[in-house]
Design a protein around this motif. Structure first.
Motif, short mmCIF file in Angstrom:
data_model
loop_
_atom_site.label_atom_id
_atom_site.label_comp_id
_atom_site.label_asym_id
_atom_site.label_seq_id
_atom_site.Cartn_x
_atom_site.Cartn_y
_atom_site.Cartn_z
N PHE A 1 -49.07 -44.35 19.47
CA PHE A 1 -48.75 -45.81 19.63
C PHE A 1 -48.00 -47.11 19.13
O PHE A 1 -47.53 -47.70 19.82
CB PHE A 1 -50.83 -46.62 19.44
CG PHE A 1 -50.40 -47.62 20.75
CD1 PHE A 1 -50.58 -47.90 22.16
CD2 PHE A 1 -50.71 -48.75 19.81
CE1 PHE A 1 -50.88 -48.49 22.94
CE2 PHE A 1 -51.61 -50.35 20.96
CZ PHE A 1 -50.68 -49.80 22.46
N HIS A 2 -48.16 -47.42 17.82
CA HIS A 2 -47.93 -47.95 17.55
C HIS A 2 -46.04 -47.77 16.74
O HIS A 2 -45.31 -48.80 17.53
CB HIS A 2 -47.63 -48.19 15.03
CG HIS A 2 -46.52 -48.71 15.07
ND1 HIS A 2 -46.37 -50.59 14.60
CD2 HIS A 2 -45.66 -48.52 14.23
CE1 HIS A 2 -45.32 -50.66 13.22
NE2 HIS A 2 -45.22 -49.77 13.30
N ASP A 3 -45.37 -46.54 17.26
CA ASP A 3 -43.95 -46.48 17.21
C ASP A 3 -43.46 -46.80 18.88
O ASP A 3 -42.52 -46.98 19.21
CB ASP A 3 -43.86 -44.72 17.00
CG ASP A 3 -43.59 -44.82 14.61
OD1 ASP A 3 -43.36 -46.07 14.45
OD2 ASP A 3 -44.12 -43.81 14.69
N VAL A 4 -44.50 -45.27 19.97
CA VAL A 4 -44.22 -45.49 20.51
C VAL A 4 -44.17 -47.47 22.00
O VAL A 4 -43.18 -47.85 22.22
CB VAL A 4 -44.43 -44.93 22.12
CG1 VAL A 4 -43.56 -45.24 23.64
CG2 VAL A 4 -44.10 -43.47 21.64
N VAL B 1 -38.70 -56.62 12.90
CA VAL B 1 -38.53 -55.27 13.64
C VAL B 1 -39.91 -54.80 13.51
O VAL B 1 -40.11 -54.52 14.38
CB VAL B 1 -37.53 -54.08 12.72
CG1 VAL B 1 -38.43 -53.05 13.23
CG2 VAL B 1 -36.49 -54.16 12.61
N GLU B 2 -40.80 -55.03 12.16
CA GLU B 2 -42.36 -55.46 12.24
C GLU B 2 -43.13 -56.22 12.67
O GLU B 2 -43.96 -56.19 13.09
CB GLU B 2 -42.48 -54.34 10.99
CG GLU B 2 -42.34 -53.75 10.52
CD GLU B 2 -42.58 -52.30 11.24
OE1 GLU B 2 -43.65 -52.83 12.98
OE2 GLU B 2 -42.39 -51.40 11.39
N PHE B 3 -42.70 -57.91 12.19
CA PHE B 3 -42.97 -58.99 12.42
C PHE B 3 -42.66 -60.03 12.70
O PHE B 3 -43.13 -61.34 12.39
CB PHE B 3 -44.21 -59.06 10.97
CG PHE B 3 -45.07 -58.08 10.77
CD1 PHE B 3 -46.67 -58.16 11.73
CD2 PHE B 3 -44.94 -56.51 10.14
CE1 PHE B 3 -47.59 -57.07 11.34
CE2 PHE B 3 -45.89 -55.85 10.13
CZ PHE B 3 -46.74 -56.03 10.47
N GLY C 1 -44.74 -50.36 20.68
CA GLY C 1 -44.05 -51.99 19.13
C GLY C 1 -43.09 -51.17 19.67
O GLY C 1 -42.11 -52.31 19.74
N HIS C 2 -42.49 -49.89 19.34
CA HIS C 2 -40.75 -50.04 18.55
C HIS C 2 -40.13 -49.74 20.08
O HIS C 2 -38.82 -50.09 20.34
CB HIS C 2 -40.48 -49.10 18.18
CG HIS C 2 -40.97 -49.27 16.24
ND1 HIS C 2 -39.88 -50.40 15.79
CD2 HIS C 2 -41.74 -49.33 15.10
CE1 HIS C 2 -40.71 -50.45 14.39
NE2 HIS C 2 -41.95 -49.92 14.54
N VAL C 3 -40.39 -48.74 20.99
CA VAL C 3 -39.75 -48.29 22.18
C VAL C 3 -39.13 -49.27 22.89
O VAL C 3 -38.12 -49.33 23.11
CB VAL C 3 -40.41 -47.14 22.61
CG1 VAL C 3 -39.41 -46.16 24.05
CG2 VAL C 3 -40.35 -45.95 21.66
FE FE Z 1 -43.45 -50.08 12.37
#
Ligand code: FE
Ligand code: HBI
Length: 297
Positions: free
Chosen positions: A137-140, A183-185, A142-144
Motif C-alpha cells: 500500500f505504501h509503495d504502490v 519523496v517521502e514527506f 504512495g509512490h507509483v
Molecule cells: Fe517510501
C-alpha cells in the motif's frame, strides 16, 4: 497464509532466503499476485477507499493526475506486471517485487535503473494505521502515482545514482534526508494551498491530515543545504515539512554536484527536526504541541 508456488519465491512479507540472505542478488521476488487472499484484497480496499477520499482535496495535482492514469482501484491489490506496462510507456519505470527493506546499495541500484522496489505484502488488518516496513500500500498507493510524473521519475533515478556515490563519499546520511523530506514527506505549494506529494504522507491516513491541517508542525520552504542538515523522525509524524514552490524545482537538484556539499554540510551544525532557523522562509510556524505532548508522556 500463502503457499510459495516456485522454489524462487517466498511467502509475501517473509524475510528473503535463509538467514536473511536474498534468493536473488538483486533481492527481487515474484509478486505472486494470484496468491493474495480475499482478506488481503479487502485490506487494500479499506485503505484505498479511505485514503482516496482524504487525498481528493489534499494531494498535489501531479499525484492525482498520476493516479487517474493508472490501473489502480479499490477492488484488488494491483498487479505489478500491469502497472509496469503503463509506467514504462509514460516514464520508463518498472515495479519489481521485494520482500521488505533492501540494503542501501541494492535499493539504489534499482532506482538508478528505473526499477522501483515495492513490497509485495500488505499490512495486517489489525495494523492498518501502523507498519515498520514499506508494504504494497505504501509503495504502490504512495509512490507509483508520482512515478508517472516526469519530474519525479527523473529525480528518483538521480537519487539512485547519487546514493551509490554518496555512500563512497560518506554523505549518505545527508542525502537520505533529501529523499526523506521530498519523496517521502514533501509538500508543494499549489493554487489552493499546500498539497501532499510525499509517499509517506499520501499513504498515511493520520499524517495526511496532520501534515496539512494540524497547527503543530512547521512548514517551511525547501532549501537543499537546510534539509541536508536536518534530522528526521522515523517513528512518528514529522515536526517539520519542507515545501516546494513547484515540483520542477526538484530538477535543479539533478544538476547539482553533491560531492562538495557533504563536507560543507558536515561542517555546519545539525538542526533538530522541530527547530526553525532565522533564515527559514516560513509557510506556517508550528506550535510544537503534538510532539511536546508526546515527550511529556
Ligand atoms: Fe517510501
Ligand atoms: N528499501 N524496499 C526499500 N524501500 C526503501 O524505501 C528503502 C530501502 N532501503 C534503503 C532505504 N530505503 C533508505 O535507507 C535509503 O533511501 C537511504
Amino acid at each position: 497464509m500463502k503457499i510459495p508456488r516456485a522454489p524462487d519465491t517466498v511467502k509475501h512479507g517473509a524475510a528473503a532466503g535463509d538467514a536473511g540472505r536474498p534468493l536473488r542478488p538483486d533481492w527481487t521476488v515474484e509478486q505472486d499476485w494470484e496468491t493474495y487472499t480475499q482478506a488481503e484484497h479487502a485490506s487494500w480496499k479499506t485503505l484505498f477507499e479511505r485514503q482516496s477520499l482524504l487525498l481528493q482535496e489534499r494531494a498535489s495535482s501531479e499525484y492525482l493526475e498520476g493516479m487517474r492514469a493508472l490501473p489502480i482501484g479499490p477492488e484488488a491489490i494491483p498487479d505489478f506486471r500491469i502497472l509496469s506496462e503503463v509506467l514504462m510507456r509514460h516514464t520508463g519505470w518498472q515495479i519489481v517485487a521485494v520482500p521488505g527493506l533492501l540494503p542501501d546499495e541494492v535499493f539504489f541500484e534499482h532506482l538508478a535503473n528505473r526499477r522501483f522496489p515495492a513490497g509485495n505484502f500488505i499490512r495486517r488488518a489489525e495494523e492498518l494505521d501502523y507498519l515498520e516496513e514499506p508494504d504494497v500500500f505504501h509503495d504502490v498507493f504512495g509512490h507509483v502515482p508520482m512515478l508517472m510524473n516526469p519530474v519525479m521519475a527523473e529525480f528518483i533515478q538521480a537519487y539512485g545514482v547519487g546514493g551509490l556515490r554518496a555512500k563512497a563519499l560518506g554523505g549518505l546520511p545527508n542525502l537520505a534526508r533529501v529523499y526523506w523530506y521530498t519523496v517521502e514527506f514533501g509538500l508543494v505549494a499549489q493554487a489552493g494551498g499546500l498539497r501532499i506529494y510525499g509517499a509517506g504522507i499520501a499513504s498515511s491516513h493520520s499524517e495526511s491530515r496532520f501534515s496539512l491541517d494540524d497547527p503543530s508542525p512547521n512548514r517551511i520552504s525547501f532549501d537543499l543545504e537546510r534539509v541536508m542538515r536536518t534530522g528526521y523522525r522515523i517513528d512518528d509524524f514529522q515536526e517539520t515539512y519542507f515545501v516546494l514552490d513547484r515540483m520542477e524545482d526538484l530538477l535543479a537538484l539533478d544538476r547539482i554536484d553533491f560531492a562538495p556539499l557533504y563536507p560543507r554540510v558536515k561542517a555546519l551544525s545539525e538542526v533538530q527536526p522541530g527547530v526553525l532557523l532565522p533564515t527559514d522562509r516560513v509557510f506556517s510556524r508550528g506550535t510544537g504541541a503534538y510532539h511536546a505532548g508526546r515527550r511529556a508522556r
